[in-house]
Design a protein around this motif. Structure first.
Motif, PDB file in Angstrom:
ATOM      1  N   ILE A   2     -12.453 -84.151  14.353  1.00 16.64           N
ATOM      2  CA  ILE A   2     -11.563 -84.122  15.371  1.00 16.64           C
ATOM      3  C   ILE A   2     -10.290 -83.884  15.208  1.00 16.64           C
ATOM      4  O   ILE A   2      -9.653 -84.805  14.603  1.00 16.64           O
ATOM      5  N   LYS A   3      -9.545 -83.044  15.571  1.00 19.73           N
ATOM      6  CA  LYS A   3      -7.912 -82.787  15.393  1.00 19.73           C
ATOM      7  C   LYS A   3      -7.378 -83.331  16.637  1.00 19.73           C
ATOM      8  O   LYS A   3      -6.409 -84.099  16.421  1.00 19.73           O
ATOM      9  N   ALA A   4      -7.803 -82.899  17.846  1.00 28.24           N
ATOM     10  CA  ALA A   4      -7.150 -83.350  18.888  1.00 28.24           C
ATOM     11  C   ALA A   4      -8.390 -83.432  20.124  1.00 28.24           C
ATOM     12  O   ALA A   4      -9.206 -82.457  20.017  1.00 28.24           O
ATOM     13  N   TYR A   5      -8.052 -84.249  20.924  1.00 29.75           N
ATOM     14  CA  TYR A   5      -8.939 -84.245  22.210  1.00 29.75           C
ATOM     15  C   TYR A   5      -8.340 -84.970  23.384  1.00 29.75           C
ATOM     16  O   TYR A   5      -7.644 -85.992  23.262  1.00 29.75           O
ATOM     17  N   ASP A   6      -8.394 -84.472  24.711  1.00 26.21           N
ATOM     18  CA  ASP A   6      -7.782 -84.911  25.698  1.00 26.21           C
ATOM     19  C   ASP A   6      -8.861 -85.211  26.782  1.00 26.21           C
ATOM     20  O   ASP A   6      -9.480 -84.243  27.026  1.00 26.21           O
ATOM     21  N   PRO A   7      -9.489 -86.408  26.681  1.00 28.04           N
ATOM     22  CA  PRO A   7     -10.602 -86.658  27.655  1.00 28.04           C
ATOM     23  C   PRO A   7     -10.318 -86.440  29.277  1.00 28.04           C
ATOM     24  O   PRO A   7     -10.942 -86.221  29.893  1.00 28.04           O
ATOM     25  N   ALA A   8      -9.114 -86.222  29.547  1.00 31.44           N
ATOM     26  CA  ALA A   8      -8.684 -85.861  30.969  1.00 31.44           C
ATOM     27  C   ALA A   8      -9.149 -84.418  31.438  1.00 31.44           C
ATOM     28  O   ALA A   8      -9.519 -84.132  32.499  1.00 31.44           O
ATOM     29  N   THR A   9      -8.891 -83.719  30.491  1.00 29.75           N
ATOM     30  CA  THR A   9      -9.167 -82.128  30.714  1.00 29.75           C
ATOM     31  C   THR A   9     -10.435 -81.879  30.013  1.00 29.75           C
ATOM     32  O   THR A   9     -11.067 -80.609  30.188  1.00 29.75           O
ATOM     33  N   GLY A  10     -10.947 -82.381  28.743  1.00 30.00           N
ATOM     34  CA  GLY A  10     -11.847 -81.948  28.101  1.00 30.00           C
ATOM     35  C   GLY A  10     -11.645 -80.937  26.942  1.00 30.00           C
ATOM     36  O   GLY A  10     -12.248 -80.709  26.088  1.00 30.00           O
ATOM     37  N   LEU A  11     -10.497 -80.712  26.700  1.00 27.96           N
ATOM     38  CA  LEU A  11      -9.741 -79.905  25.879  1.00 27.96           C
ATOM     39  C   LEU A  11      -9.758 -80.428  24.560  1.00 27.96           C
ATOM     40  O   LEU A  11      -9.074 -81.489  24.413  1.00 27.96           O
ATOM     41  N   GLY A  12     -10.028 -79.748  23.657  1.00 28.80           N
ATOM     42  CA  GLY A  12      -9.882 -80.416  22.108  1.00 28.80           C
ATOM     43  C   GLY A  12      -9.974 -79.240  20.918  1.00 28.80           C
ATOM     44  O   GLY A  12     -10.164 -78.082  21.278  1.00 28.80           O
ATOM     45  N   VAL A  13      -9.626 -79.466  19.717  1.00 23.91           N
ATOM     46  CA  VAL A  13      -9.853 -78.967  18.601  1.00 23.91           C
ATOM     47  C   VAL A  13     -10.381 -79.555  17.680  1.00 23.91           C
ATOM     48  O   VAL A  13     -10.228 -80.860  17.345  1.00 23.91           O
ATOM     49  N   VAL A  14     -11.409 -78.776  16.768  1.00 30.49           N
ATOM     50  CA  VAL A  14     -12.056 -79.323  15.603  1.00 30.49           C
ATOM     51  C   VAL A  14     -11.569 -78.593  14.423  1.00 30.49           C
ATOM     52  O   VAL A  14     -11.116 -77.577  14.473  1.00 30.49           O
ATOM     53  N   VAL A  15     -11.802 -79.321  13.175  1.00 34.04           N
ATOM     54  CA  VAL A  15     -11.583 -78.768  12.055  1.00 34.04           C
ATOM     55  C   VAL A  15     -12.722 -78.654  11.291  1.00 34.04           C
ATOM     56  O   VAL A  15     -13.425 -79.695  10.948  1.00 34.04           O
ATOM     57  N   ARG A  16     -12.985 -77.503  10.586  1.00 38.03           N
ATOM     58  CA  ARG A  16     -14.051 -77.406   9.860  1.00 38.03           C
ATOM     59  C   ARG A  16     -13.663 -78.035   8.233  1.00 38.03           C
ATOM     60  O   ARG A  16     -12.680 -77.440   7.694  1.00 38.03           O
ATOM     61  N   ASP A  17     -14.456 -78.913   7.866  1.00 41.34           N
ATOM     62  CA  ASP A  17     -14.352 -79.434   6.386  1.00 41.34           C
ATOM     63  C   ASP A  17     -14.005 -78.275   5.277  1.00 41.34           C
ATOM     64  O   ASP A  17     -13.374 -78.456   4.635  1.00 41.34           O
TER      65      ASP A  17
END
Length: 79
Positions: A2-17
């Motif tokens: 997980i790079k970033a996650y906003d629980p209020a909006t459900g928006l987020g970014v993941v990074v592939r290893d």
């Protein structure tokens, strides 16, 4: 991861290893998941659907390539 996650909006970014490529979380990425919150740096497994991360889940130690943990007796787990 997980790079970033906003629980209020459900928006987020993941990074592939494997190549450090970044993917936005799909709106339904947490449906059916054990996750209710995500934290930066948390390691997860995910699928890709039309360039978005979907179906976030926990992986086994083997899946994630992390070191094995010690058993209750203090001996390393068998490989």
């Amino acid at each position: 991861m997980i790079k970033a996650y906003d629980p209020a909006t459900g928006l987020g970014v993941v990074v592939r290893d494997t190549d450090l490529a970044e993917f936005d979380l799909a709106a339904d990425a947490l449906e059916g998941s054990v996750f209710r919150m995500l934290r930066q740096g948390q390691r997860v497994l995910f699928d890709l659907d039309e360039g978005q991360a979907t179906r976030l889940r926990l992986g086994s130690e083997v899946d994630m390539g992390t070191p094995s943990f010690l058993t209750a007796a203090g001996d390393p787990e068998p490989a």
